[in-house]
Design a protein around this motif. Structure first.
Motif, mmCIF file in Angstrom:
data_model
loop_
_atom_site.group_PDB
_atom_site.id
_atom_site.type_symbol
_atom_site.label_atom_id
_atom_site.label_comp_id
_atom_site.label_asym_id
_atom_site.label_seq_id
_atom_site.Cartn_x
_atom_site.Cartn_y
_atom_site.Cartn_z
ATOM 1 N N THR A 165 100.399 30.776 9.696
ATOM 2 C CA THR A 165 101.750 30.670 9.983
ATOM 3 C C THR A 165 102.188 29.458 9.020
ATOM 4 O OG1 THR A 165 101.977 29.008 11.738
ATOM 5 C CG2 THR A 165 101.610 31.332 12.228
ATOM 6 N N HIS A 166 103.239 29.395 8.297
ATOM 7 C CA HIS A 166 103.833 28.321 7.524
ATOM 8 C C HIS A 166 105.154 27.918 7.911
ATOM 9 C CE1 HIS A 166 100.718 30.225 5.026
ATOM 10 N NE2 HIS A 166 101.352 31.464 5.115
ATOM 11 N N ARG A 167 105.196 26.494 7.764
ATOM 12 C CA ARG A 167 106.645 25.937 8.110
ATOM 13 C C ARG A 167 107.125 25.310 6.818
ATOM 14 N NH1 ARG A 167 111.537 23.301 8.024
ATOM 15 N NH2 ARG A 167 112.288 23.485 9.933
ATOM 16 N N PRO A 168 108.150 25.860 5.876
ATOM 17 C CA PRO A 168 108.691 25.399 4.733
ATOM 18 C C PRO A 168 109.213 24.028 5.130
ATOM 19 C CG PRO A 168 109.261 27.809 4.866
ATOM 20 C CD PRO A 168 108.447 27.370 6.196
ATOM 21 N N ILE A 169 108.700 23.011 4.027
ATOM 22 C CA ILE A 169 109.476 21.554 4.233
ATOM 23 C C ILE A 169 110.288 21.390 2.966
ATOM 24 C CG2 ILE A 169 109.039 19.153 4.477
ATOM 25 C CD1 ILE A 169 106.817 19.561 6.483
ATOM 26 N N ASN A 170 109.523 21.747 1.848
ATOM 27 C CA ASN A 170 110.227 21.551 0.782
ATOM 28 C C ASN A 170 110.404 23.148 0.144
ATOM 29 O OD1 ASN A 170 111.023 21.228 -1.937
ATOM 30 N ND2 ASN A 170 109.813 19.061 -2.201
ATOM 31 N N TRP A 171 111.533 23.582 0.626
ATOM 32 C CA TRP A 171 111.686 25.025 0.362
ATOM 33 C C TRP A 171 111.916 25.499 -1.381
ATOM 34 C CZ3 TRP A 171 114.911 28.451 -2.178
ATOM 35 C CH2 TRP A 171 114.621 29.900 -1.871
ATOM 36 N N ALA A 172 112.559 24.366 -1.825
ATOM 37 C CA ALA A 172 112.586 24.501 -3.409
ATOM 38 C C ALA A 172 111.573 24.521 -3.955
ATOM 39 C CB ALA A 172 113.664 23.257 -3.855
ATOM 40 N N THR A 173 110.748 23.648 -3.873
ATOM 41 C CA THR A 173 109.370 23.690 -4.501
ATOM 42 C C THR A 173 108.587 24.896 -4.363
ATOM 43 O OG1 THR A 173 109.122 21.293 -4.535
ATOM 44 C CG2 THR A 173 107.038 22.373 -4.784
ATOM 45 N N ASN A 349 101.583 28.997 19.549
ATOM 46 C CA ASN A 349 102.726 29.963 19.777
ATOM 47 C C ASN A 349 103.740 29.546 20.428
ATOM 48 O OD1 ASN A 349 100.992 31.706 18.369
ATOM 49 N ND2 ASN A 349 100.488 33.316 19.860
ATOM 50 N N LEU A 350 103.624 28.534 21.266
ATOM 51 C CA LEU A 350 104.724 28.073 22.252
ATOM 52 C C LEU A 350 105.764 27.328 21.467
ATOM 53 C CD1 LEU A 350 102.689 26.588 25.167
ATOM 54 C CD2 LEU A 350 103.871 28.904 24.882
ATOM 55 N N PHE A 351 105.420 26.630 20.140
ATOM 56 C CA PHE A 351 106.559 26.125 19.674
ATOM 57 C C PHE A 351 106.760 26.855 17.912
ATOM 58 C CE2 PHE A 351 103.824 24.331 16.577
ATOM 59 C CZ PHE A 351 102.672 23.841 17.027
ATOM 60 N N MET A 352 106.030 27.675 17.772
ATOM 61 C CA MET A 352 106.314 28.181 16.222
ATOM 62 C C MET A 352 107.630 28.904 15.957
ATOM 63 S SD MET A 352 103.082 30.700 15.484
ATOM 64 C CE MET A 352 102.293 29.291 15.108
ATOM 65 N N ASN A 353 108.102 29.778 16.829
ATOM 66 C CA ASN A 353 109.368 30.288 16.414
ATOM 67 C C ASN A 353 110.354 29.200 16.235
ATOM 68 O OD1 ASN A 353 108.141 32.574 16.429
ATOM 69 N ND2 ASN A 353 108.488 33.487 18.522
ATOM 70 N N GLU A 354 110.434 28.272 17.785
ATOM 71 C CA GLU A 354 111.494 27.495 17.708
ATOM 72 C C GLU A 354 111.553 26.548 16.488
ATOM 73 O OE1 GLU A 354 113.643 27.172 19.882
ATOM 74 O OE2 GLU A 354 114.643 25.542 19.163
ATOM 75 N N LEU A 355 110.425 26.134 15.834
ATOM 76 C CA LEU A 355 110.242 25.378 14.784
ATOM 77 C C LEU A 355 110.212 26.007 13.299
ATOM 78 C CD1 LEU A 355 107.903 22.338 16.008
ATOM 79 C CD2 LEU A 355 110.400 22.306 15.865
ATOM 80 N N LYS A 356 110.767 27.303 13.383
ATOM 81 C CA LYS A 356 110.790 27.977 12.354
ATOM 82 C C LYS A 356 109.595 28.333 11.416
ATOM 83 C CE LYS A 356 115.525 26.483 11.831
ATOM 84 N NZ LYS A 356 116.598 25.536 11.282
ATOM 85 N N PHE A 357 108.381 28.306 12.108
ATOM 86 C CA PHE A 357 107.111 28.666 11.355
ATOM 87 C C PHE A 357 107.247 29.953 11.185
ATOM 88 C CE2 PHE A 357 103.972 25.086 11.598
ATOM 89 C CZ PHE A 357 104.482 24.415 12.197
ATOM 90 N N GLY A 358 106.818 30.662 10.034
ATOM 91 C CA GLY A 358 106.725 31.931 9.729
ATOM 92 C C GLY A 358 105.478 32.816 9.474
ATOM 93 N N ALA A 359 105.193 33.717 10.221
ATOM 94 C CA ALA A 359 103.970 34.431 9.988
ATOM 95 C C ALA A 359 103.560 34.649 8.453
ATOM 96 C CB ALA A 359 103.916 35.676 10.761
ATOM 97 N N GLY A 360 102.226 34.212 7.918
ATOM 98 C CA GLY A 360 101.847 34.604 6.619
ATOM 99 C C GLY A 360 101.189 35.828 6.535
ATOM 100 N N ASP A 361 100.572 36.093 5.309
ATOM 101 C CA ASP A 361 100.003 37.430 5.315
ATOM 102 C C ASP A 361 98.564 37.037 5.244
ATOM 103 O OD1 ASP A 361 101.013 37.460 1.837
ATOM 104 O OD2 ASP A 361 99.553 36.135 2.790
ATOM 105 N N GLY A 362 98.070 35.853 5.569
ATOM 106 C CA GLY A 362 96.605 35.658 5.785
ATOM 107 C C GLY A 362 96.219 35.574 7.125
ATOM 108 N N TYR A 363 94.990 35.873 7.341
ATOM 109 C CA TYR A 363 94.224 35.922 8.581
ATOM 110 C C TYR A 363 93.173 35.000 8.535
ATOM 111 C CZ TYR A 363 97.427 39.693 9.670
ATOM 112 O OH TYR A 363 98.619 40.328 9.879
#
Ligand SMILES: Cc1c(C(=O)c2nccn2C)oc2cccc(OCCCNCc3cccnc3)c12
Length: 400
Positions: A165-173, A349-363
């Protein structure tokens, strides 16, 4: 659950290295020498794991190797290189470091195998199995018979599978380097605003950890991670190394691992840590490095004494972790990080939705060598692979 092969003894193991193709020779890398540290860094800088589209390649620094490859009990003979005899050029590497695992409270003295790398020009020569057999021999000679390793690829029987999962911080980059894409009904300004992170932290009592915090961190961490099925247990020296930075510290602060504590009325009630591991961006005119943070170990005393599946305790922990990891994002942003990565392991999993982590395509698949274990939930639904918030993962160990 238990070892697969019947226990052998070190004296049953050959004392001679595994045979190599005649042009090559085994070498024990001396990671106390800047020259060998640099050689390993350069080999991986040019030849290590890339993403599917060959857009990013891991960029492990020599400071990172001082941390990752020299924990308490490290051995020079477990930093295995392959050189070309004629030129002395390093063309392959594999490593093992000691780790004590606990699988459902059963201690398993092991090693962690990592950084298997073969020069791009030497692929398909079946060198990888030779490196694995040789590192296994060298580890067995020290009476260790189990190992933990991870891979993006699926090999026989993972003990657990987690999702990136990834949480963008610098979305523009992230957009510039084509990691993040603009949804059809959104503008760039909206995406930047969506992922905006405060400039300052908000948790009362939050501060950088200092070496004197180690005993309190150690005690809290032992209690917190007792509820996972697969964990790494730590001696005090291992807490000093893995969480306080060990040799990678310069004047007390590591540039690789960043650990913070919450001190409330003189008591350490929480801690979290993340490590910095940039990506080299391949073939991009605007950026050649991507700043990446990876969530590492953490613990909180919120709801610690309740049963793991007590709904109120879980809700209280979710609230606490959301606040803590929200501050981790702020600190990562202050360090110039562009994306904050986490797996669906631990209690993430308890915080990732609330903090806008998005599921990636890697496992990430976790493997235990020579140990049969019942599967452990990796925080995703086995069929749909979607993040399963209710199924908190049994995976407590974090692999670099
Ligand atoms: C790697 C990685 C990535 C990316 O590839 C990535 N993030 C931003 C851009 N990219 C391309 O995203 C993650 C999220 C969680 C945990 C992760 O990794 C966990 C630790 C990985 N161990 C190293 C490793 C090496 C080889 C194969 N798998 C893992 C990752």
């Amino acid at each position: 659950e238990g070892p697969i092969e019947r226990a052998k003894r070190p004296e049953d193991i050959p004392s001679q290295p595994f045979p190599l193709l005649s042009d090559f020779e085994w070498v024990d890398m001396d990671l106390t020498s800047q020259e060998d540290l640099t050689a390993v860094h350069e080999l991986l800088y040019e030849n290590y794991v890339e993403d599917q589209d060959a857009t990013f390649r891991f960029n492990y620094s020599t400071e990172f190797f001082n941390w990752a490859l020299k924990p308490p009990g490290w051995k020079k003979e477990w930093h295995v290189g392959v050189r070309v005899k004629a030129t002395g050029r390093l063309v392959a590497f594999i490593s093992a470091v000691p780790i004590t695992l606990e699988l459902r409270t059963r201690a398993i003295p092991s090693v962690e195998i990592n950084f298997l790398c073969i020069h791009k020009k030497l692929r398909t020569k079946r060198l990888a199995p030779v490196l694995i057999k040789e590192i296994t021999r060298r580890v067995n000679r020290h009476d260790i018979w189990q190992a933990l390793y991870t891979a993006g690829i699926v090999l026989p029987a993972p003990v657990a599978t987690c999702r990136y999962t990834h949480r963008p911080i610098n979305w523009a980059t992230l957009h510039d380097v084509k990691f993040s894409h603009l949804p059809p009904n959104k503008t760039k300004a909206q995406m930047v605003a969506h992922y905006a992170v405060p400039l300052t932290t908000s948790t009362v009592g939050l501060r950088r950890a200092v070496p004197a915090d180690a005993p309190a961190i150690h005690a809290l961490f032992d209690r917190y991670q007792a509820h996972f099925d697969l964990i790494q247990t730590f001696t005090r020296a291992e807490v000093d190394h893995w969480l306080m930075g060990g040799e990678s510290t310069v004047d007390g602060a590591s540039k690789v691992v960043h650990t913070y504590v919450v001190e409330t009325e003189g008591k350490i009630t929480d801690f979290f840590s993340f490590y910095l591991l940039p990506f080299t961006v391949l073939g991009n005119p605007q950026h050649d490095q991507l700043g990446v943070a990876y969530l590492f170990y953490y613990a909180s005393d919120t709801g610690l004494d309740a049963d793991r599946f007590d709904a109120h305790a879980t809700a209280a922990l979710a609230t606490r972790l959301t606040a803590l990891m929200g501050d981790a994002l702020v600190i990562a942003q202050q360090l110039g990080v562009d994306v904050f990565n986490a797996l669906t392991s631990q209690d993430n999993n308890l915080f990732m939705n609330e903090l806008k982590f998005g599921a990636g395509d890697g496992y990430l698949n976790f493997y235990l060598f020579n140990y049969k274990s019942f599967p452990i939930t990796g925080g995703i639904n086995p069929q749909t692979k979607e993040i399963d918030v209710a199924a908190r993962s049994g995976v407590g160990v974090v692999m670099l």
